[in-house]
Write a protein that holds these residues in place. Structure first.
Motif, PDB file in Angstrom:
ATOM      1  N   PRO A 105      14.598   7.389  15.892  1.00  0.00           N
ATOM      2  CA  PRO A 105      15.211   8.323  16.856  1.00  0.00           C
ATOM      3  C   PRO A 105      16.141   9.357  16.219  1.00  0.00           C
ATOM      4  O   PRO A 105      16.355  10.418  16.785  1.00  0.00           O
ATOM      5  N   GLN A 106      16.697   9.059  15.038  1.00  0.00           N
ATOM      6  CA  GLN A 106      17.598  10.037  14.409  1.00  0.00           C
ATOM      7  C   GLN A 106      16.892  10.907  13.376  1.00  0.00           C
ATOM      8  O   GLN A 106      17.510  11.782  12.769  1.00  0.00           O
ATOM      9  N   SER A 107      15.619  10.666  13.174  1.00  0.00           N
ATOM     10  CA  SER A 107      14.887  11.380  12.114  1.00  0.00           C
ATOM     11  C   SER A 107      14.487  12.786  12.562  1.00  0.00           C
ATOM     12  O   SER A 107      13.741  12.953  13.538  1.00  0.00           O
ATOM     13  N   ASN A 108      14.973  13.793  11.817  1.00  0.00           N
ATOM     14  CA  ASN A 108      14.617  15.181  12.157  1.00  0.00           C
ATOM     15  C   ASN A 108      13.124  15.431  11.968  1.00  0.00           C
ATOM     16  O   ASN A 108      12.512  16.187  12.721  1.00  0.00           O
ATOM     17  N   PHE A 109      12.515  14.774  10.963  1.00  0.00           N
ATOM     18  CA  PHE A 109      11.087  15.006  10.724  1.00  0.00           C
ATOM     19  C   PHE A 109      10.241  14.360  11.830  1.00  0.00           C
ATOM     20  O   PHE A 109       9.229  14.919  12.246  1.00  0.00           O
ATOM     21  N   TYR A 134      21.938  18.428  11.334  1.00  0.00           N
ATOM     22  CA  TYR A 134      23.241  18.798  10.736  1.00  0.00           C
ATOM     23  C   TYR A 134      24.353  18.508  11.752  1.00  0.00           C
ATOM     24  O   TYR A 134      25.408  17.962  11.400  1.00  0.00           O
ATOM     25  N   ASN A 135      24.109  18.852  13.033  1.00  0.00           N
ATOM     26  CA  ASN A 135      25.115  18.579  14.075  1.00  0.00           C
ATOM     27  C   ASN A 135      25.426  17.087  14.151  1.00  0.00           C
ATOM     28  O   ASN A 135      26.572  16.681  14.328  1.00  0.00           O
ATOM     29  N   LEU A 136      24.369  16.278  14.049  1.00  0.00           N
ATOM     30  CA  LEU A 136      24.544  14.826  14.147  1.00  0.00           C
ATOM     31  C   LEU A 136      25.379  14.291  12.985  1.00  0.00           C
ATOM     32  O   LEU A 136      26.290  13.495  13.181  1.00  0.00           O
ATOM     33  N   ARG A 137      25.063  14.735  11.771  1.00  0.00           N
ATOM     34  CA  ARG A 137      25.706  14.147  10.586  1.00  0.00           C
ATOM     35  C   ARG A 137      27.027  14.807  10.220  1.00  0.00           C
ATOM     36  O   ARG A 137      27.886  14.180   9.613  1.00  0.00           O
ATOM     37  N   PHE A 138      27.189  16.098  10.585  1.00  0.00           N
ATOM     38  CA  PHE A 138      28.403  16.819  10.173  1.00  0.00           C
ATOM     39  C   PHE A 138      29.097  17.404  11.399  1.00  0.00           C
ATOM     40  O   PHE A 138      29.887  16.706  12.027  1.00  0.00           O
ATOM     41  N   ASN A 139      28.810  18.618  11.759  1.00  0.00           N
ATOM     42  CA  ASN A 139      29.493  19.216  12.917  1.00  0.00           C
ATOM     43  C   ASN A 139      28.714  20.446  13.394  1.00  0.00           C
ATOM     44  O   ASN A 139      27.708  20.828  12.793  1.00  0.00           O
ATOM     45  N   GLU A 140      29.231  21.063  14.479  1.00  0.00           N
ATOM     46  CA  GLU A 140      28.545  22.232  15.043  1.00  0.00           C
ATOM     47  C   GLU A 140      29.324  23.512  14.777  1.00  0.00           C
ATOM     48  O   GLU A 140      29.134  24.519  15.463  1.00  0.00           O
ATOM     49  N   ASP A 141      30.232  23.489  13.799  1.00  0.00           N
ATOM     50  CA  ASP A 141      31.092  24.657  13.534  1.00  0.00           C
ATOM     51  C   ASP A 141      30.298  25.914  13.172  1.00  0.00           C
ATOM     52  O   ASP A 141      30.769  27.031  13.373  1.00  0.00           O
ATOM     53  N   TRP A 142      29.124  25.752  12.613  1.00  0.00           N
ATOM     54  CA  TRP A 142      28.298  26.902  12.232  1.00  0.00           C
ATOM     55  C   TRP A 142      28.019  27.829  13.413  1.00  0.00           C
ATOM     56  O   TRP A 142      27.805  29.025  13.242  1.00  0.00           O
ATOM     57  N   THR A 171      15.099  14.973  23.058  1.00  0.00           N
ATOM     58  CA  THR A 171      14.932  14.323  21.731  1.00  0.00           C
ATOM     59  C   THR A 171      16.148  14.544  20.838  1.00  0.00           C
ATOM     60  O   THR A 171      16.075  14.267  19.622  1.00  0.00           O
ATOM     61  N   ILE A 172      17.264  15.013  21.407  1.00  0.00           N
ATOM     62  CA  ILE A 172      18.472  15.225  20.580  1.00  0.00           C
ATOM     63  C   ILE A 172      18.847  13.896  19.921  1.00  0.00           C
ATOM     64  O   ILE A 172      18.935  12.866  20.612  1.00  0.00           O
ATOM     65  N   PRO A 173      19.068  13.917  18.595  1.00  0.00           N
ATOM     66  CA  PRO A 173      19.385  12.629  17.950  1.00  0.00           C
ATOM     67  C   PRO A 173      20.805  12.149  18.245  1.00  0.00           C
ATOM     68  O   PRO A 173      21.682  12.946  18.462  1.00  0.00           O
TER      69      PRO A 173
END
Ligand SMILES: N[C@@H](CCC(=O)N[C@@H](CS)C(=O)NCC(=O)O)C(=O)O
Length: 201
Positions: free
Chosen positions: A9-13, A168-176, A199-201
């Protein structure tokens, strides 16, 4: 034989393929794989030992998200996610590859951060720099039109890219999102689709 997608469920691929299958309304069984303890039956069908792996009704077994996506788009062409024109298709594959490379690097950085609690290693800096180089590249491309390839429809390139940014949002943040307004608009617009937000992880 029923279709199966081996995934996490967390896999981007894996998410690339889940979105594609949902958009094409293809029914299948989802089978979650414990990536820390992969069952031997999974390793038997997946020599690279990674998700996603897709098994079609006739037993055709494919790994690597891009090979799966290309197969599904050929086999179940409505609606299409790769352009039929050869040059445009090449562009699509190139952007998909850029997005997947970003995804690979985010995974590597996250694993590095998890395992290395001490001072940052040189490779961590290199990965961080490399990841942050991708944001303006995508921002510039998406500033020119609604979707990555231009035109009015999304493609596999958009799917791959949104999966990498979502990871990236899941593992780090959404600051971008603060620094890259076109990318934010594109990302948020795609999340209005059920296949994407469900399907958002
Ligand atoms: N190039 C492959 C990459 C797949 C991949 O890296 N999958 C990750 C999860 S997102 C995985 O299965 N990792 C487990 C492992 O490497 O042991 C693809 O596009 O499918």
């Amino acid at each position: 034989m029923s279709r199966i997608l081996y995934y996490h469920p967390q896999s981007n691929f894996s998410r690339k393929i889940r979105i594609l299958l949902a958009e094409k309304k293809i029914e299948l069984k989802l089978e979650e794989i414990n990536l820390r303890n992969k069952p031997p039956s999974f390793l038997e069908i997946s020599p690279i030992g990674k998700v996603p792996v897709f098994v079609d009704e006739d037993g055709t077994t494919i790994w690597d998200s891009t090979l799966i996506a290309e197969y599904i788009d050929e086999q179940y062409p409505e609606p299409r996610f790769y352009p039929t024109d050869m040059r445009q298709r090449l562009d699509c594959r190139k952007w998909e590859e850029v997005a997947d490379t970003l995804g690979d690097q985010i995974i590597s950085l996250w694993i590095f951060n998890l395992t290395n609690k001490g001072e940052k290693a040189p490779y961590q800096f290199i990965l961080e720099q490399s990841i942050h180089r991708f944001f303006p590249v995508f921002e510039q491309q998406i500033a020119q039109s609604e979707y990555l390839l231009g035109g009015e429809t999304w493609s596999m390139a958009d799917i791959s890219a949104l999966c990498s940014f979502g990871y990236y949002n899941l593992r780090f943040n959404e600051d971008w999102k603060l620094d890259y307004p076109h990318l934010k608009t594109w990302f948020d617009r795609l999340h209005q689709r059920e296949s994407v937000y469900s399907t958002i992880p």
